[in-house]
Design an enzyme around this catalytic site. Structure first.
Site, PDB file in Angstrom:
ATOM      1  N   SER A  50       0.845  -1.200   0.000  1.00  0.00           N
ATOM      2  CA  SER A  50       0.000   0.000   0.000  1.00  0.00           C
ATOM      3  C   SER A  50       0.880   1.249   0.000  1.00  0.00           C
ATOM      4  CB  SER A  50      -0.930   0.019   1.219  1.00  0.00           C
ATOM      5  OG  SER A  50      -0.181   0.186   2.414  1.00  0.00           O
ATOM      6  N   ILE A  52       3.104   4.516  -0.426  1.00  0.00           N
ATOM      7  CA  ILE A  52       4.264   4.879  -1.238  1.00  0.00           C
ATOM      8  C   ILE A  52       4.990   3.640  -1.759  1.00  0.00           C
ATOM      9  CG2 ILE A  52       6.582   5.912  -1.057  1.00  0.00           C
ATOM     10  CD1 ILE A  52       5.165   8.073   0.744  1.00  0.00           C
ATOM     11  N   SER A 175      11.634  10.794   6.713  1.00  0.00           N
ATOM     12  CA  SER A 175      10.596  11.800   6.933  1.00  0.00           C
ATOM     13  C   SER A 175      11.234  13.115   7.330  1.00  0.00           C
ATOM     14  CB  SER A 175       9.655  11.350   8.052  1.00  0.00           C
ATOM     15  OG  SER A 175       8.843  12.422   8.491  1.00  0.00           O
ATOM     16  N   TYR A 201       9.066   8.205  16.371  1.00  0.00           N
ATOM     17  CA  TYR A 201       9.137   8.000  14.914  1.00  0.00           C
ATOM     18  C   TYR A 201      10.152   8.955  14.293  1.00  0.00           C
ATOM     19  CZ  TYR A 201       7.405   7.994  10.043  1.00  0.00           C
ATOM     20  OH  TYR A 201       7.292   7.920   8.672  1.00  0.00           O
ATOM     21  N   LYS A 205      13.639   8.185  12.276  1.00  0.00           N
ATOM     22  CA  LYS A 205      13.920   8.723  10.949  1.00  0.00           C
ATOM     23  C   LYS A 205      15.252   9.467  10.926  1.00  0.00           C
ATOM     24  CE  LYS A 205      10.480   6.823   9.094  1.00  0.00           C
ATOM     25  NZ  LYS A 205      10.631   5.844   8.013  1.00  0.00           N
ATOM     26  N   THR A 234      -1.741   8.505   2.574  1.00  0.00           N
ATOM     27  CA  THR A 234      -1.518   7.061   2.565  1.00  0.00           C
ATOM     28  C   THR A 234      -2.315   6.424   3.714  1.00  0.00           C
ATOM     29  OG1 THR A 234       0.361   7.161   4.078  1.00  0.00           O
ATOM     30  CG2 THR A 234       0.841   7.409   1.718  1.00  0.00           C
TER      31      THR A 234
END
Length: 322
Positions: A50, A52, A175, A201, A205, A234
């Site tokens: 799913s 990207i 990100s 997160y 990254k 997304t």
């Protein structure tokens, strides 16, 4: 300084990370960059069922590349595989069911893959943002296990295969959130303080950016890059960031727009004319730190991160069958 960094990042993102930012940047793209025939080249895309990942796999398949989809959910992955084959007419699409948060599974998959396939380009796209602290069956914090350790193990395990090929590349989907984080090697699994999934997160990254820079120094004949896809609509954004999605849904990029730079880095000859190890946004290298943000780390911390990941990854390799 954290409020300042966050404010600058958000203001910058409003202009550059949205659909209008992509549309503005794309006026300067050269369409010929993506007019390539990928027959005979092999690509592995994680998180490819799913978002990207699927959009990236589809564009590579359209150009004749052999695509290996690495996904966690078998049912959704089979649907995605069928969709890619139908839309592109490319039957060289292979499916591998692997949980990127499970280090033993990754090691086992990579060993088997190396014996059966060639690989020209690895695309580390799988990721997660879990908003409450959860542990995997191995006792690893789930965001770290997926975004950082999983990416590290898969890349490390497949480097020998990539080293055999001409024009080998590794692209990691990061990100812009990492811009608000300084590397913190003292608490890789977020055991201390209040748990904030968004910031964990972002820290992961940042770690991906540093891993890319370190790999580029150690493996000169592979081209490494890391990129920010912008804010795209997304399934992951909808589920992990529902408030952000509701506020921004009319301004978000499409999945294909988010995937554009991944595809460009994976297939264009222009990408490898730029140095290895850079951070990209909309087909351009961009800084990995905001001005005045105090997010730079001492080189010894960045080297220590790699040592810690290597040591942790080997613990799971040694317990793997075979």
């Amino acid at each position: 300084m954290s409020w300042y960094r966050s404010a600058v990042w958000f203001a910058k993102g409003l202009r550059e990370y949205t659909r209008s930012g992509y549309e503005s940047a794309s006026k300067h793209f050269n369409p010929a960059d993506l007019e390539v025939n990928l027959s005979g080249r092999s690509f592995l895309v994680t998180g490819a069922n799913s978002g990207i990942g699927k959009a990236t796999a589809k564009e590579i398949a359209r150009r004749g590349g052999t695509v290996h989809l690495v996904c966690r959910n078998k049912e959704r992955a089979e649907v995605a595989k069928g969709e890619i084959e139908t839309e592109t007419g490319n039957q060289n699409i292979f499916l591998h069911i692997v949980d990127i948060s499970n280090p033993k599974e990754i090691w086992n998959f990579a060993e088997k893959f190396k014996n059966e396939h060639k690989l020209n380009v690895l695309i580390n796209n799988a990721g997660c943002m879990v908003n409450n602290r959860e542990l995997t069956e191995d006792g690893l914090e789930k965001n770290f296990a997926t975004n950082t350790l999983g990416t590290y193990i898969l890349t490390t395990a497949l480097l020998p295969l990539l080293e055999k090929e001409a024009d080998a590349r590794v692209i990691t989907v990061s990100s812009g959130g990492m811009l608000v984080q300084k590397l913190n090697i003292s608490d890789l699994q977020s055991e201390n303080g209040t748990f904030d999934g968004t910031m964990v997160y972002a820290q992961n990254k940042r770690q991906q950016v540093i891993m890319t820079e370190q790999w580029s120094k150690a493996h000169r004949n592979i081209h490494f890059s890391v990129m920010h896809p912008g804010w795209a609509d997304t399934p992951a954004v909808r589920s992990s960031m529902p408030y952000f999605y509701q506020k921004m849904k009319d301004s978000l990029r499409t999945e294909a727009q988010g995937a554009d730079t991944v595809v460009w880095l994976a297939v264009s000859s222009e990408a490898t004319k730029l140095p290895s190890g850079l951070f990209f946004q909309d087909r351009q290298p961009v800084p990995t730190h905001l001005p005045l943000a105090s997010t730079r780390s001492p080189p010894e911390d960045e080297e220590k991160l790699m040592e810690m990941l290597e040591e942790l990854s080997q613990k799971f390799k040694s317990t793997s069958p075979g």
